[in-house]
Design a protein around this motif. Sequence first.
Motif, short mmCIF file in Angstrom:
data_model
loop_
_atom_site.label_atom_id
_atom_site.label_comp_id
_atom_site.label_asym_id
_atom_site.label_seq_id
_atom_site.Cartn_x
_atom_site.Cartn_y
_atom_site.Cartn_z
N GLN A 35 0.80 -1.22 0.00
CA GLN A 35 0.00 0.00 0.00
C GLN A 35 0.83 1.27 0.00
O GLN A 35 0.43 2.27 -0.58
CB GLN A 35 -0.91 0.03 1.23
CG GLN A 35 -2.11 -0.84 1.10
CD GLN A 35 -3.13 -0.53 2.19
OE1 GLN A 35 -2.96 0.37 3.00
NE2 GLN A 35 -4.20 -1.28 2.19
N ASP A 84 -0.05 -11.56 5.80
CA ASP A 84 0.38 -11.57 7.19
C ASP A 84 -0.25 -12.80 7.85
O ASP A 84 -1.47 -12.88 8.01
CB ASP A 84 -0.08 -10.29 7.88
CG ASP A 84 0.41 -10.17 9.32
OD1 ASP A 84 0.90 -11.17 9.89
OD2 ASP A 84 0.30 -9.06 9.87
N SER A 92 -3.90 -12.29 6.34
CA SER A 92 -4.47 -10.98 6.11
C SER A 92 -3.66 -10.30 5.00
O SER A 92 -2.43 -10.33 5.02
CB SER A 92 -4.39 -10.13 7.38
OG SER A 92 -4.69 -8.79 7.09
N PHE A 93 -4.35 -9.71 4.05
CA PHE A 93 -3.68 -9.04 2.94
C PHE A 93 -3.88 -7.53 2.98
O PHE A 93 -3.77 -6.85 1.98
CB PHE A 93 -4.17 -9.62 1.61
CG PHE A 93 -3.88 -11.09 1.48
CD1 PHE A 93 -2.59 -11.53 1.27
CD2 PHE A 93 -4.89 -12.02 1.62
CE1 PHE A 93 -2.31 -12.89 1.17
CE2 PHE A 93 -4.63 -13.37 1.53
CZ PHE A 93 -3.34 -13.81 1.30
N ILE A 94 -4.12 -7.01 4.16
CA ILE A 94 -4.41 -5.59 4.33
C ILE A 94 -3.26 -4.69 3.90
O ILE A 94 -3.46 -3.55 3.50
CB ILE A 94 -4.86 -5.29 5.78
CG1 ILE A 94 -5.57 -3.95 5.85
CG2 ILE A 94 -3.70 -5.38 6.75
CD1 ILE A 94 -6.36 -3.75 7.11
N GLU A 95 -2.02 -5.19 3.96
CA GLU A 95 -0.86 -4.38 3.58
C GLU A 95 -0.60 -4.39 2.07
O GLU A 95 0.20 -3.60 1.57
CB GLU A 95 0.38 -4.86 4.32
CG GLU A 95 0.33 -4.59 5.81
CD GLU A 95 1.59 -5.02 6.53
OE1 GLU A 95 2.68 -4.97 5.90
OE2 GLU A 95 1.50 -5.42 7.69
N PRO A 98 -4.10 -2.03 -3.37
CA PRO A 98 -5.29 -2.36 -4.15
C PRO A 98 -4.91 -2.62 -5.61
O PRO A 98 -3.87 -2.12 -6.08
CB PRO A 98 -6.18 -1.14 -4.00
CG PRO A 98 -5.38 -0.08 -3.37
CD PRO A 98 -4.14 -0.69 -2.82
#
Length: 149
Positions: A35, A84, A92-95, A98
Amino acid sequence: MRAVVQRVSSSSVEVDENIVGQIGPGLMVLLGVGQDDTAKDAIWMAEKVATLRIFHDEAGKMNRSLIDVGGAALVISQFTLFGDCRKGRRPSFIEAAPPTQANQFYQEFVAELRGQGVKVETGQFQAEMRVSLVNEGPVTLMIDSRKTF
């Protein structure tokens, strides 16, 4: 930006049972965009990959770069490099960036690598791909443009 770089004698990628990218000797690069990545990360990573001295010289030492040996690169987008797994059982792929941002910097990385004089083949962004390779050595390295590892 994160990359897993593997020295290969050959590598290919298929989408829907069709080969969309294929190289002989060189590097297979799995590339993840985070990101917070910018064009500077793409430039830094392309230079690092092109000049990383992981090919053998005449004395058998890893002292030559992809540019030195005239090798090619197969670059595959890989958002899961930002997975993560520290908590729970589902990464988790929040980092991860997009898709629009990730594709932009993936394409910039590819263009920068080509600008270094490297022949580059690619996979297909956001497609289900089947990647094959013959790892030489084996040599596999992880690179992070933020130098977190």
